[in-house]
Design an enzyme around this catalytic site. Structure first.
Site, PDB file in Angstrom:
ATOM      1  N   THR A  75     -33.570 -23.144 -57.204  1.00 11.95           N
ATOM      2  CA  THR A  75     -33.116 -23.283 -58.630  1.00 11.95           C
ATOM      3  C   THR A  75     -32.814 -24.685 -58.830  1.00 11.95           C
ATOM      4  O   THR A  75     -32.929 -24.980 -60.213  1.00 11.95           O
ATOM      5  CB  THR A  75     -31.748 -22.660 -58.910  1.00 11.95           C
ATOM      6  OG1 THR A  75     -30.694 -22.984 -58.036  1.00 11.95           O
ATOM      7  CG2 THR A  75     -32.204 -20.765 -58.377  1.00 11.95           C
ATOM      8  N   CYS A  79     -23.322 -25.674 -56.795  1.00 14.86           N
ATOM      9  CA  CYS A  79     -22.289 -24.904 -57.250  1.00 14.86           C
ATOM     10  C   CYS A  79     -20.846 -25.281 -56.116  1.00 14.86           C
ATOM     11  O   CYS A  79     -21.008 -25.669 -55.313  1.00 14.86           O
ATOM     12  CB  CYS A  79     -22.468 -23.532 -57.262  1.00 14.86           C
ATOM     13  SG  CYS A  79     -24.136 -22.663 -58.027  1.00 14.86           S
ATOM     14  N   ARG A 124     -28.551 -30.352 -60.038  1.00 18.35           N
ATOM     15  CA  ARG A 124     -27.990 -30.362 -61.222  1.00 18.35           C
ATOM     16  C   ARG A 124     -26.773 -29.326 -61.118  1.00 18.35           C
ATOM     17  O   ARG A 124     -26.775 -28.404 -60.422  1.00 18.35           O
ATOM     18  CB  ARG A 124     -28.693 -29.822 -62.621  1.00 18.35           C
ATOM     19  CG  ARG A 124     -30.010 -30.514 -62.680  1.00 18.35           C
ATOM     20  CD  ARG A 124     -30.914 -30.020 -63.918  1.00 18.35           C
ATOM     21  NE  ARG A 124     -31.071 -28.712 -64.047  1.00 18.35           N
ATOM     22  CZ  ARG A 124     -32.020 -28.157 -63.678  1.00 18.35           C
ATOM     23  NH1 ARG A 124     -32.967 -28.796 -62.815  1.00 18.35           N
ATOM     24  NH2 ARG A 124     -32.208 -26.802 -63.287  1.00 18.35           N
ATOM     25  N   ASP A 159      17.630 -37.803 -44.511  1.00 21.23           N
ATOM     26  CA  ASP A 159      17.895 -37.064 -45.634  1.00 21.23           C
ATOM     27  C   ASP A 159      18.814 -35.992 -45.197  1.00 21.23           C
ATOM     28  O   ASP A 159      18.700 -35.077 -44.277  1.00 21.23           O
ATOM     29  CB  ASP A 159      16.541 -36.473 -46.088  1.00 21.23           C
ATOM     30  CG  ASP A 159      16.737 -35.799 -47.374  1.00 21.23           C
ATOM     31  OD1 ASP A 159      17.471 -34.682 -47.458  1.00 21.23           O
ATOM     32  OD2 ASP A 159      16.200 -36.165 -48.603  1.00 21.23           O
TER      33      ASP A 159
END
Length: 492
Positions: free
Chosen positions: A36, A40, A69, A447
């Site tokens: 294609t 993705c 793309r 701390d």
């Protein structure tokens, strides 16, 4: 199959994550389909392609560089960033953080290389080897994402979008959009989502009203605890918190490379994102502002991997399970936060006296936090003499460049330089390293809340070695265990 979200055993493991549409891996890798020509995110809801047709890439830029793309359905350019860039202290990790902050767009590849202390050729070679794309390609992918946001959320003319996104010409902008999205800029604008999806509804808004954004994250997010941290340390005039619990809105001013910004982030976000609204004096600052907010809210962390690692320690397992998605808030400006640590409760006074007033106040927001250049020779009459001396020394070293605090700095070297500032102790230096530099592997046993948590859970300082590289998050869980309401941070 999986050792953590960023390290998987081979491409077969990656394909298994794609088959299960596991959103934990969004941003950690991308997959492309040869038949294609589309790439993705792993959680894309489209039909899973055949294994033989799938290729994997470490970054969107690498997929784009191979001719693929972006999928219009899952919008892979909008995923959370890889948590690897926050944990890595090498040149590639530092480069990725600087590119995300827009350094290549503002200073070019040579500027990026100068900040890293390497030649441009060395930076190019190392990035190509590690992430499959060089600094120019990575910055180009980021510009394309910015352009899509502007096209789909504002009515700005296309030409203005091109330059606001950082492109050098309209032709370059048009070619990039066509290549990455298989659409013209006008077509991309027309194709914006009209209804909410699992990946967020970009909506639409006028440029004057600002830009609505979705700030995605992976895994669970302890949003209440994060907002509690921000609410506890607000600098009046620069920040404010409005609304009721579970519906609070954090707002603040931003000093950005090209102008002023106002950001608002809502506590009641969506499934997998925080809702943000940005008003910018110059839209070229969109990418930089977005990345700085992501660092502030620690949105690129991988909470599942962190919980899995810390949960292996029987002493921490119960408290880790009790607070899923606990994050380590950072800062939008490393210099600002360092000054805030030193000024402590007087940071609001310093901001109002030395900061730049807004042209028009926005609710309780009246000032930009002062630049270190404006503080280097400040009198600081409102501060006690020891704080005054330390703040002036810190501001001068930052202004002169003798001390560097930015996204690409060597964190260990920066902490060493901070400790050399007169009056700035090791606990303050570690805290600045943790918040200003976003270091996920800092644990300050000085701390009080962390010590109390260690005592309560029966752990010693030597146990901290097995919490690497997530000692920052271990400290948050220890501090939370020492409190009735489980707040994530102690007040510095």
């Amino acid at each position: 199959m999986v050792t953590d979200a960023g390290e998987m055993i081979g491409d077969d493991g990656r394909y298994e994550a794609v088959c299960s549409r596991d959103a934990r891996f969004d941003g950690e890798f991308f997959f492309a389909v040869a038949t294609t020509g589309i790439y993705c995110r792993p959680s894309c809801p489209a039909t899973t392609p055949k294994r033989a047709n799938v290729r994997f890439f470490p970054t969107a830029a690498a997929a784009q560089g191979s001719g693929f793309r972006a999928c219009r359905r899952c919008r892979p350019d909008a995923v959370p960033g890889s948590a690897a860039w926050d944990t890595r202290a090498d040149v590639v990790g530092r480069a990725m953080r600087l590119i995300a902050d827009g350094v290549v767009d503002r200073e070019g590849v040579s500027g990026l290389a100068a900040r890293l202390g390497y030649s441009a050729r060395q930076v190019q070679r190392q990035l190509n080897a590690e992430v499959g794309a060089g600094p120019t390609a990575l910055a180009r992918a980021q510009r394309a994402h910015t352009a899509r946001i502007l096209l789909q959320t504002t009515p700005m003319p296309v030409t203005d979008v091109a330059f606001a996104a950082g492109f050098a010409s309209v032709r370059q902008f048009n070619d990039t959009v066509r290549e990455i999205y298989a659409a013209t800029p006008t077509g991309l604008r027309a194709a914006r989502p009209r209804t909410p999806t699992r990946f967020g509804d970009v909506g639409a808004a006028g440029a004057a009203a600002g830009i609505p954004l979705r700030l995605p994250f992976r895994g669970p997010y302890a949003v209440e605890e994060t907002f509690d941290v921000l609410a506890a340390d607000l600098v009046s005039g620069v920040e404010e918190m409005t609304g009721l619990r579970s519906g609070r809105r954090y707002r603040r001013t931003l000093r950005l490379p090209h102008g002023v910004g106002i950001a608002e982030v809502r506590e009641d976000g969506g499934d997998g994102w925080l809702v943000c609204h940005l008003c910018l004096q110059d839209l070229r600052d969109l990418t930089t502002a977005t990345q700085r907010l992501r660092r502030l809210f620690d949105l690129d962390a991988d909470p599942c991997t962190i919980a899995e690692q810390l949960g292996l320690d029987p002493a921490l397992a119960q408290v880790v399970v009790a607070r899923p998605g606990l994050r380590a808030p950072g800062t939008v400006d490393p210099h600002e936060f360092a000054v805030r640590v030193v000024a402590a409760g007087a940071a609001g006074l310093v901001a109002r006296r030395y900061g730049q007033p807004l042209a028009t106040a926005r609710g309780g927001l009246t000032h930009l936090f002062p630049r270190v250049e404006d503080l280097a020779d400040g009198s600081f009459d409102e501060l006690a003499p020891p704080v005054r001396r330390t703040l002036r020394a810190l501001a001068r070293r930052l202004a002169d460049g003798d001390l560097a605090l930015d996204a690409g700095v060597d964190r260990a070297a920066a902490e060493k330089a901070l400790r050399a500032v007169p009056g700035l102790g090791p606990h303050a230096a570690a805290y600045i390293r943790m918040r200003s530099l976003g270091d996920p592997d800092v644990l300050s046993t000085e701390d009080g809340a962390i010590r109390a948590g260690m005592s309560r859970l029966g752990v010693a300082a030597v146990d901290a070695e097995r919490w690497r590289p997530w000692r920052t998050y271990a400290g948050l869980h220890l501090a939370a265990a020492a409190r009735d309401r489980g707040k994530a941070f102690s007040t510095f």
